[in-house]
Design a protein around this motif. Structure first.
Motif, short mmCIF file in Angstrom:
data_model
loop_
_atom_site.label_atom_id
_atom_site.label_comp_id
_atom_site.label_asym_id
_atom_site.label_seq_id
_atom_site.Cartn_x
_atom_site.Cartn_y
_atom_site.Cartn_z
N ASP A 13 -4.45 0.99 8.93
CA ASP A 13 -4.98 0.40 7.70
C ASP A 13 -5.43 -1.03 7.99
N ASN A 35 0.86 -1.17 0.00
CA ASN A 35 0.00 0.00 0.00
C ASN A 35 0.90 1.23 0.00
N LYS A 77 -1.99 6.96 -2.97
CA LYS A 77 -2.84 8.03 -2.46
C LYS A 77 -1.97 9.12 -1.88
N TYR A 78 -2.31 10.37 -2.17
CA TYR A 78 -1.59 11.51 -1.61
C TYR A 78 -2.46 12.21 -0.58
N TYR A 79 -1.86 12.56 0.57
CA TYR A 79 -2.53 13.30 1.62
C TYR A 79 -1.84 14.65 1.80
N THR A 127 1.59 5.35 -0.16
CA THR A 127 1.01 6.66 0.08
C THR A 127 2.12 7.69 0.13
N SER A 137 2.46 7.01 -6.39
CA SER A 137 1.83 6.96 -5.07
C SER A 137 0.36 6.56 -5.18
N THR A 168 5.51 4.64 2.57
CA THR A 168 4.99 6.00 2.50
C THR A 168 6.13 7.00 2.39
N TRP A 204 3.44 -1.69 3.75
CA TRP A 204 3.22 -0.31 3.33
C TRP A 204 4.53 0.41 3.06
#
Length: 246
Positions: free
Chosen positions: A66, A6, A31-33, A8, A29, A74, A72
């Motif tokens: 998660d 996963n 998902k970007y936060y 991010t 990526s 990140t 993961w």
């Protein structure tokens, strides 16, 4: 992504300078936060940056909660320690007096105050990973994107004692850490282009090294060379200044 991670990426600031919500997914990526996604308040003017401590608290709550069993990866881009250092700011002033007592100038004291906040954020990261039972199972790669160019050389000399000429001022930290790794100091010349192939090798990813400009730092054929944006380069044997053509 191909290994089933996963993925991010996160940053505690808004899209005022870089459009990371577009850039990061394009780089892979999942998902970007940004600051709005993390519910982190940001100022409307340059120089008053949010807290990396709050950033890491919220980031690792997302990462470690998660529900999937997938590993993961990140990418965390911090901001508290960014310039300016010549003007007052929340985190520049937070520990400024502590460093002033040690004899540092106002500007350097603000820089070190901001770094202390980043240091506290790294402490938050460790605490959360330990609590989740993931500390020994996590590889941490930490690097700076540039030296503190918001400080003049006279200020930088307060905290760095090596020669600052011939691009030596460009030296920045690069750390790869896991609690079970054997400690080793890497003293060869290095630059950012080597990061991806090095990590790809360490994580046993399926990649073709011919497709990367950089090299694996641990390769027996590593070039031990740093090339700069203006075409200058440096090795253990020579230094070429592109501006002077010599």
């Amino acid at each position: 992504n191909d290994k089933g991670y996963n993925t991010t990426s996160m940053h505690n600031f808004k899209e005022w300078y870089y459009y990371r919500s577009t850039i990061h997914p394009n780089m892979g990526s999942g998902k970007y936060y940004g600051s709005s996604d993390l519910d982190i308040k940001t100022a409307n003017y340059y120089g008053e940056w949010p807290s990396d401590v709050e950033f890491f608290e919220k980031a690792f709550d997302i990462i470690l909660n998660d529900e999937s069993d997938a590993p993961w990866m990140t990418w965390l881009t911090t901001v508290t320690s960014h310039q300016p250092y010549s003007t007052s700011s929340t985190y520049g002033d937070l520990y400024k007096d502590d460093f002033k007592k040690l004899g540092y100038s106002n500007a350097v004291s603000r820089y070190l105050s901001k770094l202390k906040v980043l240091d506290e954020a790294i402490g938050v990261m460790k605490e959360k990973l330990v609590e989740a039972g993931e500390w020994d199972n996590t590889v941490i790669v930490m690097l700076a994107d540039h030296y503190p160019y918001g400080l003049s050389k006279s200020y930088i000399k307060e905290i760095i004692d090596h020669d600052l000429s011939d691009y030596d001022i460009e030296k920045t930290p690069f750390v790869i850490y896991n609690s079970e790794m054997e400690s080793k100091t890497f003293s060869e010349y290095n630059s950012y282009i080597n990061l991806v192939p090095t990590i790809a090798n360490l994580m046993n990813l399926d990649y073709d090294p011919r497709l990367y400009m950089g090299e694996d730092l641990f390769s027996d054929d590593y070039s031990n060379l740093a090339i700069f944006a203006d075409g200058s380069w440096r090795s253990p044997y020579a230094y070429y200044d592109a501006e002077k053509s010599s």
